[in-house]
Design a protein around this motif. Structure first.
Motif, PDB file in Angstrom:
ATOM      1  N   ARG A   1     -23.051 -22.753  -5.442  1.00  0.00           N
ATOM      2  CA  ARG A   1     -24.378 -23.170  -4.979  1.00  0.00           C
ATOM      3  C   ARG A   1     -24.417 -24.681  -4.764  1.00  0.00           C
ATOM      4  O   ARG A   1     -24.938 -25.155  -3.746  1.00  0.00           O
ATOM      5  N   LYS A   2     -23.843 -25.437  -5.673  1.00  0.00           N
ATOM      6  CA  LYS A   2     -23.850 -26.892  -5.547  1.00  0.00           C
ATOM      7  C   LYS A   2     -23.011 -27.359  -4.359  1.00  0.00           C
ATOM      8  O   LYS A   2     -23.409 -28.260  -3.624  1.00  0.00           O
TER       9      LYS A   2
ATOM     10  N   ASP B   1     -21.457 -21.853 -17.002  1.00  0.00           N
ATOM     11  CA  ASP B   1     -22.403 -22.586 -16.159  1.00  0.00           C
ATOM     12  C   ASP B   1     -21.706 -23.118 -14.918  1.00  0.00           C
ATOM     13  O   ASP B   1     -22.238 -23.036 -13.808  1.00  0.00           O
ATOM     14  N   LEU B   2     -20.513 -23.652 -15.087  1.00  0.00           N
ATOM     15  CA  LEU B   2     -19.734 -24.139 -13.949  1.00  0.00           C
ATOM     16  C   LEU B   2     -19.472 -23.006 -12.965  1.00  0.00           C
ATOM     17  O   LEU B   2     -19.724 -23.139 -11.765  1.00  0.00           O
ATOM     18  N   GLU B   3     -18.985 -21.889 -13.457  1.00  0.00           N
ATOM     19  CA  GLU B   3     -18.636 -20.773 -12.582  1.00  0.00           C
ATOM     20  C   GLU B   3     -19.848 -20.218 -11.838  1.00  0.00           C
ATOM     21  O   GLU B   3     -19.743 -19.808 -10.690  1.00  0.00           O
ATOM     22  N   VAL B   4     -21.003 -20.236 -12.484  1.00  0.00           N
ATOM     23  CA  VAL B   4     -22.216 -19.716 -11.851  1.00  0.00           C
ATOM     24  C   VAL B   4     -22.769 -20.700 -10.820  1.00  0.00           C
ATOM     25  O   VAL B   4     -23.237 -20.299  -9.758  1.00  0.00           O
ATOM     26  N   SER B   5     -22.687 -21.985 -11.109  1.00  0.00           N
ATOM     27  CA  SER B   5     -23.387 -22.955 -10.266  1.00  0.00           C
ATOM     28  C   SER B   5     -22.528 -23.692  -9.245  1.00  0.00           C
ATOM     29  O   SER B   5     -23.070 -24.296  -8.320  1.00  0.00           O
ATOM     30  N   ILE B   6     -21.220 -23.650  -9.366  1.00  0.00           N
ATOM     31  CA  ILE B   6     -20.386 -24.480  -8.491  1.00  0.00           C
ATOM     32  C   ILE B   6     -20.520 -24.114  -7.016  1.00  0.00           C
ATOM     33  O   ILE B   6     -20.642 -24.993  -6.158  1.00  0.00           O
TER      34      ILE B   6
ATOM     35  N   HIS C   1     -21.421 -29.751 -16.592  1.00  0.00           N
ATOM     36  CA  HIS C   1     -21.996 -28.418 -16.745  1.00  0.00           C
ATOM     37  C   HIS C   1     -22.079 -28.076 -18.221  1.00  0.00           C
ATOM     38  O   HIS C   1     -21.359 -28.638 -19.038  1.00  0.00           O
TER      39      HIS C   1
ATOM     40  N   SER D   1     -16.076 -18.023  -5.756  1.00  0.00           N
ATOM     41  CA  SER D   1     -17.465 -18.056  -6.236  1.00  0.00           C
ATOM     42  C   SER D   1     -18.418 -18.402  -5.127  1.00  0.00           C
ATOM     43  O   SER D   1     -18.165 -19.111  -4.230  1.00  0.00           O
TER      44      SER D   1
END
Length: 69
Positions: A36-37, A29-34, A24, A69
């Motif tokens: 969802r991924k 970025d990690l906190e926002v996308s983890i 990330h 998250s």
């Protein structure tokens, strides 16, 4: 960290275990996308390990934040 894990993981994991490293662009970025991924992941029997620098923060609080998250 990615380079360290690429060298270390094949040495400590059994040969039948495959791994994929997703990087990330920083902690935010990690906190926002983890979430969802993880929700979009299509292999239900897979396991995940998340590595994040805590920068002196409370690690239990950071883990709870990532789980929520």
């Amino acid at each position: 960290m990615r380079e360290v894990l690429n060298v270390l993981l094949p040495k400590i994991l059994p040969p039948e275990i495959d791994f994929l490293l997703l990087t990330h662009e920083g902690k935010s970025d990690l906190e926002v996308s983890i979430a969802r991924k993880l929700k979009a992941w299509k292999y239900p029997d897979d396991s995940f390990m998340v590595l994040r620098d805590n920068d002196g923060s409370d690690c239990k609080r950071l883990k709870a934040k990532l789980i929520l998250s």
